[in-house]
Design a protein around this motif. Structure first.
Motif, mmCIF file in Angstrom:
data_model
loop_
_atom_site.group_PDB
_atom_site.id
_atom_site.type_symbol
_atom_site.label_atom_id
_atom_site.label_comp_id
_atom_site.label_asym_id
_atom_site.label_seq_id
_atom_site.Cartn_x
_atom_site.Cartn_y
_atom_site.Cartn_z
ATOM 1 N N ILE A 231 -7.825 -4.080 -1.743
ATOM 2 C CA ILE A 231 -8.015 -2.700 -1.284
ATOM 3 C C ILE A 231 -7.995 -2.650 0.233
ATOM 4 N N ASP A 232 -8.703 -3.583 0.878
ATOM 5 C CA ASP A 232 -8.713 -3.625 2.342
ATOM 6 C C ASP A 232 -7.316 -3.886 2.899
ATOM 7 N N GLN A 233 -6.576 -4.768 2.235
ATOM 8 C CA GLN A 233 -5.228 -5.087 2.702
ATOM 9 C C GLN A 233 -4.301 -3.879 2.598
ATOM 10 N N VAL A 234 -4.350 -3.187 1.467
ATOM 11 C CA VAL A 234 -3.514 -1.998 1.287
ATOM 12 C C VAL A 234 -3.928 -0.897 2.266
ATOM 13 N N ALA A 235 -5.246 -0.740 2.460
ATOM 14 C CA ALA A 235 -5.727 0.277 3.402
ATOM 15 C C ALA A 235 -5.243 -0.023 4.816
ATOM 16 N N ALA A 236 -5.297 -1.296 5.222
ATOM 17 C CA ALA A 236 -4.840 -1.662 6.566
ATOM 18 C C ALA A 236 -3.342 -1.407 6.722
ATOM 19 N N GLU A 237 -2.584 -1.719 5.676
ATOM 20 C CA GLU A 237 -1.144 -1.461 5.732
ATOM 21 C C GLU A 237 -0.868 0.034 5.828
ATOM 22 N N GLY A 238 -1.592 0.837 5.035
ATOM 23 C CA GLY A 238 -1.411 2.283 5.089
ATOM 24 C C GLY A 238 -1.812 2.855 6.435
ATOM 25 N N ALA A 239 -2.896 2.352 7.010
ATOM 26 C CA ALA A 239 -3.370 2.858 8.304
ATOM 27 C C ALA A 239 -2.380 2.558 9.418
ATOM 28 N N GLY A 240 -1.552 1.528 9.224
ATOM 29 C CA GLY A 240 -0.562 1.196 10.242
ATOM 30 C C GLY A 240 0.494 2.272 10.441
ATOM 31 N N TYR A 241 0.586 3.200 9.492
ATOM 32 C CA TYR A 241 1.562 4.291 9.602
ATOM 33 C C TYR A 241 0.949 5.568 10.169
ATOM 34 N N ALA A 242 -0.310 5.524 10.596
ATOM 35 C CA ALA A 242 -1.041 6.738 10.960
ATOM 36 C C ALA A 242 -0.374 7.545 12.058
ATOM 37 N N ASN A 243 0.232 6.887 13.026
ATOM 38 C CA ASN A 243 0.777 7.606 14.183
ATOM 39 C C ASN A 243 2.301 7.593 14.242
ATOM 40 N N GLY A 244 2.915 7.195 13.144
ATOM 41 C CA GLY A 244 4.366 7.187 13.116
ATOM 42 C C GLY A 244 4.940 8.457 12.531
ATOM 43 N N PRO A 245 6.263 8.591 12.512
ATOM 44 C CA PRO A 245 6.903 9.767 11.910
ATOM 45 C C PRO A 245 6.606 9.830 10.412
ATOM 46 N N PRO A 246 6.317 11.016 9.874
ATOM 47 C CA PRO A 246 6.038 11.129 8.437
ATOM 48 C C PRO A 246 7.149 10.573 7.555
ATOM 49 N N ALA A 247 8.383 10.686 8.005
ATOM 50 C CA ALA A 247 9.501 10.200 7.197
ATOM 51 C C ALA A 247 9.485 8.687 7.028
ATOM 52 N N ASP A 248 8.749 7.982 7.909
ATOM 53 C CA ASP A 248 8.692 6.527 7.837
ATOM 54 C C ASP A 248 7.556 6.015 6.962
ATOM 55 N N LEU A 249 6.782 6.912 6.355
ATOM 56 C CA LEU A 249 5.684 6.487 5.492
ATOM 57 C C LEU A 249 6.228 5.697 4.302
ATOM 58 N N PRO A 250 5.464 4.734 3.778
ATOM 59 C CA PRO A 250 5.959 3.935 2.645
ATOM 60 C C PRO A 250 6.229 4.802 1.428
ATOM 61 N N CYS A 251 7.184 4.375 0.639
ATOM 62 C CA CYS A 251 7.547 5.145 -0.559
ATOM 63 C C CYS A 251 7.617 4.227 -1.772
ATOM 64 N N ALA A 252 6.586 3.402 -1.917
ATOM 65 C CA ALA A 252 6.529 2.504 -3.076
ATOM 66 C C ALA A 252 6.487 3.330 -4.352
ATOM 67 N N SER A 253 7.356 3.020 -5.284
ATOM 68 C CA SER A 253 7.471 3.826 -6.496
ATOM 69 C C SER A 253 6.849 3.125 -7.686
ATOM 70 N N ALA A 254 6.429 3.917 -8.659
ATOM 71 C CA ALA A 254 5.859 3.397 -9.906
ATOM 72 C C ALA A 254 6.426 4.221 -11.055
ATOM 73 N N PRO A 255 7.656 3.938 -11.473
ATOM 74 C CA PRO A 255 8.293 4.737 -12.535
ATOM 75 C C PRO A 255 7.477 4.793 -13.817
ATOM 76 N N ALA A 256 6.780 3.695 -14.139
ATOM 77 C CA ALA A 256 5.979 3.701 -15.368
ATOM 78 C C ALA A 256 4.875 4.743 -15.291
ATOM 79 N N LEU A 257 4.223 4.864 -14.133
ATOM 80 C CA LEU A 257 3.178 5.882 -13.966
ATOM 81 C C LEU A 257 3.764 7.281 -14.098
ATOM 82 N N ASP A 258 4.963 7.482 -13.555
ATOM 83 C CA ASP A 258 5.614 8.794 -13.657
ATOM 84 C C ASP A 258 5.896 9.146 -15.118
ATOM 85 N N LEU A 259 6.435 8.181 -15.862
ATOM 86 C CA LEU A 259 6.753 8.429 -17.268
ATOM 87 C C LEU A 259 5.488 8.664 -18.089
#
Length: 274
Positions: A231-259
């Motif tokens: 959780i800490d690792q994912v949070a740190a990775e997510g926080a690294g995008y805080a001041n960047g362009p919104p379009a550069d935010l990660p887009c990890a997909s989970a098709p199984a969750l969608d289905l």
């Protein structure tokens, strides 16, 4: 790691009245499908969800929190936020990262509930009033569009009612965006907002799984404790995008969750909304 404030702990508490208890994070349809059957499969499910939906939510929350703090008008109170369209852009990016309609509606439902609770907890705080005003404007536009479509369609009372419900969901901001804005209101740093989002991405499903599968709550909580480093690792990775362009935010997909989400909304019997 900086210590979290009491206000941040309140925001991350499952007892905060934002309606999170009504959502399983995809666990209920996974149980129905036989994908999650016990503690081991629950842990696999949580690890996958954390690295996909959890990362996306963490980055969105961090970006929203940083954006509000960045746009507080100089010399003004924290309640005055310069509206440069950033939150609307961020909400659109959240939409793009949530391809399943059922997932989008669930996220916006939770966003509306969290926004209501946060405005009571931190009245007039940074960004919340602006976000609520944009919700009101979007709701009015959506209702007008739905009304026009209903009038143009003959004998469509049921369809109009369904359209009104969809308009309501469209009017609500995504949960992760509201979480970031509420985090700024609570005095959180963007890293704190990301940590809360990452934690909630797995804590809610654990609670739901205990109810659905009659799991030992102590052992289920043990799984959650074992995920603390992830959780800490994912949070740190997510926080690294805080001041960047919104379009550069990660887009990890989970098709199984969608289905699973799309299957869940058609289920005749269900305990959770999503």
């Amino acid at each position: 790691m900086s210590p979290m404030s009491v206000a941040a702990l309140l925001l991350g508490d499952s007892r905060f009245p934002a309606g999170g208890h009504a959502h399983s994070g995809g666990v209920e349809p996974a149980v129905t499908a036989g994908t999650v059957t016990g503690l081991q499969t629950l842990e696999w499910f949580l690890r996958g969800r954390l690295r996909t939906a959890g990362l996306v939510a963490a980055s969105l929350a961090a970006a929203a929190c940083a954006g509000v703090q960045r746009n507080v008008a100089p010399g003004e109170s924290a309640a005055v936020v310069l509206d440069d369209g950033f939150l609307a852009e961020l909400d659109a990016e959240a939409d793009a990262r949530t391809p399943a309609p059922a997932q989008r509606e669930a996220s916006r439902r939770q966003g509306r509930a969290l926004l209501r609770a946060a405005r009571v907890a931190w009245p007039g705080a940074a960004g919340l009033a602006s976000l609520a005003a944009s919700v009101g404007a979007n709701a009015g536009a959506a209702r007008a569009t739905t009304g026009a479509a209903a009038r143009a369609t003959s004998g469509a009372a049921a369809s109009a009612a369904a359209g009104a419900r969809r308009a309501e969901y469209r009017a609500g901001p995504h949960h992760a965006v509201v979480l970031g804005v509420a985090g700024a209101a609570a005095g959180c740093a963007p890293a704190d907002a990301a940590r809360i989002a990452a934690y909630q991405a797995v804590a809610g499903p654990v609670s739901a799984a205990v109810r659905l599968l009659a799991l030992d709550p102590m052992r289920a909580t043990g799984i959650l404790a074992g995920l603390a480093g992830d959780i800490d690792q994912v949070a740190a990775e997510g926080a690294g995008y805080a001041n960047g362009p919104p379009a550069d935010l990660p887009c990890a997909s989970a098709p199984a969750l969608d289905l699973l989400a799309e299957t869940h909304i058609t289920a005749e019997v269900r305990l959770f909304e999503s």
